[in-house]
Design an enzyme around this catalytic site. Sequence first.
Site, PDB file in Angstrom:
ATOM      1  N   SER A  36     -20.274 -44.630 -18.291  1.00  0.00           N
ATOM      2  CA  SER A  36     -19.058 -43.964 -18.756  1.00  0.00           C
ATOM      3  C   SER A  36     -18.295 -44.907 -19.673  1.00  0.00           C
ATOM      4  O   SER A  36     -18.504 -46.126 -19.648  1.00  0.00           O
ATOM      5  CB  SER A  36     -18.181 -43.609 -17.551  1.00  0.00           C
ATOM      6  OG  SER A  36     -16.884 -43.192 -17.939  1.00  0.00           O
TER       7      SER A  36
ATOM      8  N   TYR B  92     -13.190 -44.072  -9.877  1.00  0.00           N
ATOM      9  CA  TYR B  92     -14.251 -43.620 -10.778  1.00  0.00           C
ATOM     10  C   TYR B  92     -14.651 -44.745 -11.730  1.00  0.00           C
ATOM     11  O   TYR B  92     -15.835 -45.010 -11.948  1.00  0.00           O
ATOM     12  CB  TYR B  92     -13.774 -42.401 -11.557  1.00  0.00           C
ATOM     13  CG  TYR B  92     -14.763 -41.885 -12.577  1.00  0.00           C
ATOM     14  CD1 TYR B  92     -15.807 -41.056 -12.199  1.00  0.00           C
ATOM     15  CD2 TYR B  92     -14.636 -42.225 -13.927  1.00  0.00           C
ATOM     16  CE1 TYR B  92     -16.713 -40.579 -13.132  1.00  0.00           C
ATOM     17  CE2 TYR B  92     -15.537 -41.756 -14.868  1.00  0.00           C
ATOM     18  CZ  TYR B  92     -16.572 -40.935 -14.461  1.00  0.00           C
ATOM     19  OH  TYR B  92     -17.467 -40.474 -15.395  1.00  0.00           O
TER      20      TYR B  92
END
Length: 258
Positions: free
Chosen positions: A146, A159
């Site tokens: 990510s 996250y």
Amino acid sequence: MGYSRLELKDKVAVVIGGTSGIGRAIALGLAEAGADVVPTSRRIEQVETAAREVEARNRRSLRIASDVSSRASLQRLLDLTIQGFKKVDILVNSAGRTKRAPTLEFEEADWNEILETNLTGVLRACQIFGRHMLERRYGRIINIASLASFVALYEVGCYSASKAGVASLTKSLAIEWAPYGVCVNAIAPGVFRTALNQKLLDDTPRGREFLMRTPMKRFGQPEELAGAAVFLASDAATFVTGSVLVVDGGFLASGVNQ
């Protein structure tokens, strides 16, 4: 038509989290490049739909639900795929979850659940499928990292930590398994609007900031990740391992955009 090193003909791919969003787009991209693809997730009805989409591209598939929190479930996924197709050449780890909340108030149970899926689940899948690949002395593993592997995204500390861990784990496995013909890489998507994040992006200050920081001035389409996955899965990438390939419309390169 001559052979292309980007073709995936005769390859078998398993895409965990491959029934929706980014994982689905990658699964279909691998199928279009010639691979037989097993898209899997926890919900069998979504597995059925994704498998039909693979088959509509004239490739073979299987209908196997799986849960990355269960080692037995992942072992069953491997065993049934080998039973059906004799081997697994390509593994994509795309299962993920997130929750936005101030880190000071973040519930430890939520923290554990996100790490369990996003990081420990990747480890489990890599261990189980990696053993098969090491024995065959051939494999391609593609993890989904990510932007948050590199930069902080406001109020998604868990996250972000999980995805930084995915990038680090990818590099560790790459150097351990390189002598055995197994390449381990990751793709770091920029901002792609999916069911996972649409509430955080649609007409919100956060979504507008993402667009401002992305030189292409738009969100990515999940299909735009397929080329990166096909490359990393193919014989065009035989000397590529331990890389995190960024597909972000210029976000990480961005400083001043005007």
